[in-house]
Structure formats: C-alpha cells, structure tokens
Design an enzyme around this catalytic site. Sequence first.
Site, PDB file in Angstrom:
ATOM      1  N   ARG A   1      -0.179  30.411  41.288  1.00 19.71           N
ATOM      2  CA  ARG A   1      -1.068  30.337  40.116  1.00 19.71           C
ATOM      3  C   ARG A   1      -0.519  29.360  39.072  1.00 19.71           C
ATOM      4  O   ARG A   1      -1.279  28.612  38.453  1.00 19.71           O
ATOM      5  CB  ARG A   1      -1.259  31.739  39.500  1.00 19.71           C
ATOM      6  CG  ARG A   1      -2.339  31.763  38.429  1.00 19.71           C
ATOM      7  CD  ARG A   1      -2.687  33.170  37.979  1.00 19.71           C
ATOM      8  NE  ARG A   1      -1.587  33.815  37.277  1.00 19.71           N
ATOM      9  CZ  ARG A   1      -1.597  35.087  36.865  1.00 19.71           C
ATOM     10  NH1 ARG A   1      -2.657  35.851  37.101  1.00 19.71           N
ATOM     11  NH2 ARG A   1      -0.564  35.595  36.244  1.00 19.71           N
TER      12      ARG A   1
ATOM     13  N   ARG B   1      -0.217  11.078  27.964  1.00 18.90           N
ATOM     14  CA  ARG B   1       0.593   9.995  28.545  1.00 18.90           C
ATOM     15  C   ARG B   1       1.769   9.637  27.653  1.00 18.90           C
ATOM     16  O   ARG B   1       2.708   8.976  28.084  1.00 18.90           O
ATOM     17  CB  ARG B   1      -0.276   8.748  28.768  1.00 18.90           C
ATOM     18  CG  ARG B   1      -1.356   8.944  29.819  1.00 18.90           C
ATOM     19  CD  ARG B   1      -2.298   7.770  29.860  1.00 18.90           C
ATOM     20  NE  ARG B   1      -2.914   7.556  28.554  1.00 18.90           N
ATOM     21  CZ  ARG B   1      -3.831   6.634  28.289  1.00 18.90           C
ATOM     22  NH1 ARG B   1      -4.248   5.821  29.237  1.00 18.90           N
ATOM     23  NH2 ARG B   1      -4.334   6.511  27.078  1.00 18.90           N
TER      24      ARG B   1
ATOM     25  N   LYS C   1      -4.102  29.628  33.337  1.00 12.14           N
ATOM     26  CA  LYS C   1      -3.246  30.419  32.443  1.00 12.14           C
ATOM     27  C   LYS C   1      -2.494  29.441  31.543  1.00 12.14           C
ATOM     28  O   LYS C   1      -1.335  29.105  31.775  1.00 12.14           O
ATOM     29  CB  LYS C   1      -2.289  31.297  33.267  1.00 12.14           C
ATOM     30  CG  LYS C   1      -1.749  32.481  32.472  1.00 12.14           C
ATOM     31  CD  LYS C   1      -1.128  33.513  33.390  1.00 12.14           C
ATOM     32  CE  LYS C   1      -0.300  34.526  32.648  1.00 12.14           C
ATOM     33  NZ  LYS C   1      -1.042  35.384  31.733  1.00 12.14           N
TER      34      LYS C   1
ATOM     35  N   GLU D   1     -13.191  40.258  30.961  1.00 10.34           N
ATOM     36  CA  GLU D   1     -11.865  40.870  31.102  1.00 10.34           C
ATOM     37  C   GLU D   1     -11.418  41.334  29.726  1.00 10.34           C
ATOM     38  O   GLU D   1     -12.185  41.269  28.772  1.00 10.34           O
ATOM     39  CB  GLU D   1     -10.869  39.860  31.682  1.00 10.34           C
ATOM     40  CG  GLU D   1     -10.697  38.608  30.836  1.00 10.34           C
ATOM     41  CD  GLU D   1      -9.698  37.600  31.403  1.00 10.34           C
ATOM     42  OE1 GLU D   1      -8.806  37.993  32.166  1.00 10.34           O
ATOM     43  OE2 GLU D   1      -9.837  36.413  31.065  1.00 10.34           O
TER      44      GLU D   1
END
Length: 288
Positions: A50, A103, A149, A182
């Site tokens: 993940r 960058r 995440k 959630e």
Amino acid sequence: MKIYLNGKLVDKEKARISVYDHGLLYGDGVFEGIRTYDGMIFRLKEHMDRLYRSAGAIELKIPMPKAKMVDAVIKTLKANSLKDAYIRLAVTRGFGDLGLDPRKCSAPTVFIITDKIKLYPKKFYQEGLEIITAKTRRNFPQALDPRIKSMNYLNNILAKIDAIKAGTEEAIMLTYDGYVAECTGDNIFIVKGGVLMTPPVEIGALEGITRDAVIGLAKKMGIGFSTKLMRVEDLYDADEVFLTGTAAEIIPVVKIDKRTINGGKPGELTLKLMKEFKELTKIDGVRY
Ligand code: PXG
C-alpha cells in the site's frame, strides 16, 4: 528511542527535518501505520504494497526497494527493543524550495518511528463506541483519492473535530453524494440479516489492511459478505456495526447520531470476529 531517518538511526531528539521539506510545507508525502504483536509485524507485505502504491499514485519514487524498507523497519524495531509496537513509516517529497513543484525537491525524506502503541480504553471494546455522522464530507476521489494514504489528513482531521465537538471518539464520513465511506481513521462494517457488509473502496475510502483481514476471516468462518453502497439510515437499521483499523483492531459501535444499535450492546458476530482477529494477530506476521 531511535528513529530511522534517511538511512541512519538517530536519537529521537536529533531526528529533525527541514522546514523546507514538502511533507511539512504541503503535506506532500505518504505514510503507513503498522503494528507489531509480540515480536511479529502484522501484514507487513500488505502495508508495504500500500505504501508503494500510494507513492506511485502521487508520482513519488521511494528511493529504495521494498526489501530494503523492510530491513529498515526491522532494524528500527530492534534498536528500540520493542515487541508490541506502533510503526509510523513516512516518505515525503523531501527538501525543496517554496514552490509546489515537486521537481524542485532533491531527494525524498524517509523516516520510521517505532513507539509503544496507545490503545483505545478497554471499556469501548466491552461496551461499544458511540459515534456520529460528520458534517465534513470525505474527499471526492477525483480530487484526492482516499485510497492514497497521503500525509494530507486535513479532511479527516476536520471530521475528527466534528466528532470531538459532539463528544465522541470517531465520526462517519459520507461521500460528496451522501453514501457512507468510512470513519476518520477506521473503516466501517455492518451486519444485517447475518450478512457482513462494508462500503466499496472505489466510492472513496482507504483499503484498510484490517478491513481486508476481517473480510478474509468472514470468508473463512462461512459468514456471507458483500460490499454495499449504504446511506447512514442503513447503519441506523443494521443489526450490528463495527469499525476496523490498525490501532483500533475491531471495535463495536452501539450508538450512531444518538440512535441505539442492537439494544446498545456489541453484536454477536462482532464479538466472534474480534476473537478470531486476536488469534490472527498471533500467527499472521513477520517475526523479527
Ligand atoms: N481509514 C482511514 C482514513 C485511515 O486513516 C483506516 C481506514 C484503517 O486502515 P488500516 O490499514 O489501519 O486497517 C485508516 C488507518 C493513528 C492513525 O495514528 C490511524 C490511521 C491513520 C492515521 C493515523 O491511529 N488509520
């Protein structure tokens, strides 16, 4: 306590990063929260996968392969002699200038904190948790996909503030169009008519490692399972509700928006899953 910082173990007091780090300036980075049980890292591979997936989604190249990251995690745990620990692993875009442009960052910052785990009070597991529906909606996936995440947790923090103001520990976050997604740091499940259900991650929820473990357990135990689009009214009407997360494990919910679930008691299936999950943490891990 020793902290892993860019290839070295340093004392906690000396583990510092620049105010020019884009993780701090813009929340430009990704992280994982992992747990160890009695000297075993729970679902390490899934957490690593993940982490690298989240990094890939924001075009952040982690400067080491997964195997080297695993070595670094284990080295940090051993340096701190921790057997039951919480691991916070983060990779930021790194030191840059005051512009957004990734960058301009020379190299990603990698740090690993291992510490004692802070648990929810036992009372919540025995008596169940009261939660509310947050006023704050979950990030729209086409703006910032909740499956990443990232270190950008303001969306969740705003909902956590909603929870705190209501005197609760957690809050349900709905999608922009009103489906249950959630909670601020946990996934949500219901049981209805003996079937276990949870929202699909595609609508905008993190694919929780604990969520996956619980789905696996349900399948093994012969419990019917499906992902389901739900409104908050489906939660009010559920036989059982519980939350899952690395810190929380499985935690029963007995009140939502002041409405009582299952007569205010943790559900039978929830209790069974809690027991099976505890067993799983004893065997499903990488020993160090
Ligand atoms: N949803 C969200 C938004 C999360 O942040 C979960 C679900 C559960 O996923 P896992 O993989 O843990 O089963 C999370 C993760 C903490 C903390 O310090 C916990 C999380 C995130 C950030 C901090 O307790 N939970």
